[in-house]
Enzyme design. Structure first.
Site, PDB file in Angstrom:
ATOM      1  CB  CYS A 194      -0.910  -0.005   1.223  1.00 31.69           C
ATOM      2  SG  CYS A 194      -1.843   1.516   1.463  1.00 31.69           S
TER       3      CYS A 194
ATOM      4  CB  CYS B 132      -2.864   3.202  -5.509  1.00 26.58           C
ATOM      5  SG  CYS B 132      -4.002   2.284  -4.431  1.00 26.58           S
TER       6      CYS B 132
END
Length: 300
Positions: free
Chosen positions: A102, A216
């Site tokens: 992440c 992302c």
């Protein structure tokens, strides 16, 4: 906020897909898993790369669905949350590595604490430098969550990159939600995202982009839709393979005596766990037999 009064101060629990709490010591024993950590399903892109590079690896995916999404939360709070979850998890198992799949959480860790060496921790960050080297016409878009785009690390990387290229950072939390919905088999419209792009770029600029940084881990799941918005892009820069190769350098010498590697997913909340579990099952997670599940359940 006083940490002792924060919801973060409560001891986290990890839930299996059938809403039973988890105790991994009996399950993994001496077979140290690679932990892939994310707030949702985005880290599956990293897990797939790890499977390709280390096919015999045990993988334990931790989805912090109880705090999804990270992208619009304050960095210090995210860092504290991640630290707490890692400490709790490492009481149960001894991972060979933890991959923070992440970008938002990785930025928070870098800027607000968490000793990476403490847990053999690998971070995923947008490879902006690689994008500059790869781009032919030096017209680059960075797609990332608001938390990532606002981080000091990324601001500095963008400033350096702009000495050699035109780079447009676009903060979007909407793509994370779209990715989760798509993987769950739900309908998800890209109309609002296309309108967001129009707020950042003229049509001429959008069509000039030849490189997009997927800042992302959720975003590679949407590559077909993104190609329609950036039709002249030849280079889609995904950091998943890069971090997986870093993990290989640490774990390649560790043997797995189990013929079939374990691929298990944990959740931090029972909410929507059935929906999440379906996504992970489709990606090969959750099969625990032939080990008796009663051996590693903990009564809540």
């Amino acid at each position: 906020m006083n940490a002792s009064k924060s919801p973060l101060a409560t001891t986290p629990k990890f839930w299996l897909g059938d809403e039973t709490t988890f105790d991994g010591a009996q399950l993994f024993n001496s077979n140290r898993p690679i932990v892939v950590f994310d707030s949702g399903v985005g880290g599956l892109t990293v897990a797939r790369q790890l499977e390709r590079l280390i096919p015999n690896a045990n993988i334990l995916y931790v989805a912090d669905n109880g705090w999804f999404p990270y992208g619009n939360k304050a960095g210090p709070a995210v860092a504290h949350r991640v630290q707490q979850l890692f400490d709790r998890l490492c009481e149960r198992i001894s991972p060979s590595a933890i991959v923070v799949a992440c970008n938002t959480a990785s930025m928070a860790i870098m800027e607000h604490g968490l000793d990476q060496l403490r847990h053999n921790c690998f971070l995923v960050t947008p490879p902006i430098g690689d994008a500059v080297d790869t781009s032919a016409n030096k017209n680059i878009v960075l797609l990332a969550t608001p938390g990532t785009v606002k981080s000091r690390y990324i601001i500095q990387k963008i400033a350096k990159a702009r000495m050699h290229a035109r780079i447009w950072p676009i903060a979007t939390q909407a793509l994370v939600t779209l990715s989760e919905a798509r993987l769950a088999g739900e309908e998800a419209s890209f109309i609002s995202f296309a309108e967001l792009i129009d707020n950042y770029l003229t049509e001429e600029q959008r069509l000039s982009v030849d490189t997009v940084v997927l800042g992302c881990t959720h975003f590679p799941h949407l590559i077909d839709d993104l190609r329609k918005i950036f039709p002249n892009t030849d280079n889609w820069i995904d950091p998943a393979k890069k971090v997986a190769m870093q993990v290989v350098s640490l774990t390649k010498k560790e043997d797995n005596p189990i013929n079939m590697p374990l691929k298990i997913v944990l959740f931090t909340s029972k909410q929507d766990v059935a929906k999440y579990h379906q996504v992970f099952t489709k990606n090969g997670f959750g099969a625990i037999q032939p080990i008796d599940r009663r051996d590693f359940y903990e009564i809540a």
